[in-house]
Write a protein that holds these residues in place. Structure first.
Motif, short mmCIF file in Angstrom:
data_model
loop_
_atom_site.label_atom_id
_atom_site.label_comp_id
_atom_site.label_asym_id
_atom_site.label_seq_id
_atom_site.Cartn_x
_atom_site.Cartn_y
_atom_site.Cartn_z
N ASP A 132 3.05 5.84 -5.88
CA ASP A 132 3.05 5.61 -7.33
C ASP A 132 4.37 5.02 -7.83
O ASP A 132 4.91 5.45 -8.87
CB ASP A 132 2.77 6.92 -8.10
N VAL A 187 0.84 -1.21 0.00
CA VAL A 187 0.00 0.00 0.00
C VAL A 187 0.87 1.26 0.00
O VAL A 187 0.54 2.26 -0.63
CB VAL A 187 -1.03 -0.01 1.16
N PHE A 196 1.98 1.82 -3.55
CA PHE A 196 0.88 2.42 -4.33
C PHE A 196 0.67 3.89 -3.95
O PHE A 196 0.43 4.73 -4.81
CB PHE A 196 -0.41 1.62 -4.14
N GLU A 197 0.77 4.21 -2.67
CA GLU A 197 0.63 5.61 -2.24
C GLU A 197 1.67 6.49 -2.93
O GLU A 197 1.43 7.67 -3.19
CB GLU A 197 0.78 5.75 -0.72
N PRO A 229 -7.60 5.16 -2.23
CA PRO A 229 -7.40 4.44 -3.49
C PRO A 229 -6.22 3.46 -3.45
O PRO A 229 -6.28 2.37 -4.03
CB PRO A 229 -7.15 5.56 -4.51
N ALA A 230 -5.16 3.84 -2.76
CA ALA A 230 -3.99 2.94 -2.69
C ALA A 230 -4.35 1.63 -2.00
O ALA A 230 -3.86 0.56 -2.38
CB ALA A 230 -2.84 3.63 -1.95
N TRP A 231 -5.23 1.70 -1.01
CA TRP A 231 -5.64 0.47 -0.32
C TRP A 231 -6.55 -0.37 -1.22
O TRP A 231 -6.46 -1.60 -1.24
CB TRP A 231 -6.31 0.78 1.02
N ALA A 232 -7.40 0.31 -2.01
CA ALA A 232 -8.25 -0.42 -2.97
C ALA A 232 -7.38 -1.22 -3.94
O ALA A 232 -7.72 -2.35 -4.29
CB ALA A 232 -9.14 0.57 -3.72
N LYS A 233 -6.25 -0.66 -4.34
CA LYS A 233 -5.35 -1.37 -5.24
C LYS A 233 -4.80 -2.65 -4.59
O LYS A 233 -4.65 -3.68 -5.24
CB LYS A 233 -4.18 -0.48 -5.66
N ILE A 262 -7.43 -5.30 -4.69
CA ILE A 262 -7.53 -5.89 -6.04
C ILE A 262 -6.43 -6.94 -6.23
O ILE A 262 -6.68 -8.04 -6.70
CB ILE A 262 -7.46 -4.79 -7.13
N CYS A 263 -5.21 -6.60 -5.83
CA CYS A 263 -4.10 -7.57 -5.92
C CYS A 263 -4.43 -8.83 -5.14
O CYS A 263 -4.13 -9.94 -5.56
CB CYS A 263 -2.82 -7.02 -5.28
#
Lengths: 218, 218
Positions: free
Chosen positions: B26, B20, B23-24, B205-209, B212-213
């Motif tokens: 990028d 996470v 992702f935060e 949004p980063a946690w949503a990614k 999904i993983c």
């Protein structure tokens, strides 16, 4: 004094870690003794500083911190003596220091404290001596594994994180000192690199100052 | 990819914390899945990266780190997006962040993991359901105390360390997500500030990614 204050106990390894770091950085401070035996760390005033009721609390310029490694890390960044810093500013080198700070936290200290408790604290409270035999053997085996990792690590660099003494090494001092006063010192002495690392860091003048404080409590 | 690599498991909260954070920020990276069920984290190759045999290991520009909080802390300092950093450079503010990183480590995660283990992991392995009743009650009581501290803390600032979202909050995500999938969610929902903080950070949004993983493992 610059409003720098440690609320702690000379019986607490975490307090001693903060004290040795203050001495390493030649910082003046006021020591406010917290009487753990009488539960002073659980009273309302203390809980207003640390809601988890543990020593030490460190106050510097109006900011209070109560997690010893956080205190030490910030102090080392803030007050490092030019050329003698106990951390790094270089990101890659500091990444290694940060990693090994958490090794001390997650791998070294838990079995070290368990073993010290079995060998030093419980016997003083006159528990039956065989009560802790299993717990002692488990903690010893766990600590032995960690010290094997350290022995291999100290083949690559003089200190745990790098060629220079850093707060990673410093964080080990109170528990190493206690272990060396028990039969568990064999775990240290039987590993040549760990043994010479331990002698080296316990001989630091800043640590000698902590031992003097401990002999003459405020 | 810039040689950035995570060796981990999507079953490991520590791995999810690192993901996470990537992702935060990028950041591109390669994910190397480590099969914990088959003990891949205890094989020789993995132990050469982390002698303690735990996931994740994070590699960036030739430096390997294996303590998740150290990885996250360094990544946030190194790759903070201008104006959206998840840490501070200001020493006083960073002191507060550093303190609360260790609160998550020492106070929140241990009872959270115990409770998750009792409620999610052990039943799946078909232990007798009443075996863990005492352990569950103890972990629940311990976690409740921590969440009381958080409830009071969140009265003072929107997030745990300050008015802005920091890595302190981020570190809670995997265990909060798991707790919310168990009856222990009542501990969160019964505390209004903790509850809204939890909803807020789980919606990033980063946690949503990460979720999904997790649904589509590599």
């Amino acid at each position: 004094m610059a409003g720098r204050r440690v609320y702690g106990s000379l019986k607490s390894p975490a307090t001693l870690k903060v004290l040795v770091n203050l001495f390493e950085h030649d910082l003046d401070f006021e020591f406010v003794s917290v009487d753990l035996d009488n539960g002073e760390h659980k009273n309302k005033h203390f809980l207003s500083m640390n809601p988890f009721g543990q020593v030490p609390v460190y106050e510097d310029r109006g900011i209070k911190q109560f997690e010893s490694r956080a205190i030490i890390r910030c102090m080392a960044h803030e007050y490092g003596k030019k050329g003698e810093e106990l951390i790094y500013w270089d990101a890659k080198k500091q990444a290694v220091v940060a990693n090994w700070i958490d090794v001390e936290d997650h791998h070294f200290e838990p079995p070290a404290l368990k073993l010290i408790s079995e060998l030093l604290v419980k016997p003083k409270k006159s528990f039956t001596p065989d009560e802790g035999i299993v717990a002692e053997a488990e903690a010893e085996a766990e600590l032995a594994k960690v010290l094997d990792v350290y022995e291999a690590r100290l083949e690559k660099s003089k200190y745990l994180a790098s060629e220079k003494y850093t707060i990673v090494d410093l964080l080990h001092l109170p528990n190493l000192q206690s272990l060396m006063g028990t039969p568990a010192k064999k775990l240290i002495e039987s590993r040549p690199r760990v043994s010479s690392w331990c002698s080296d860091i316990l001989a630091r003048p800043a640590w000698a100052k902590v031992l003097i404080c401990r002999r003459r409590p405020a």
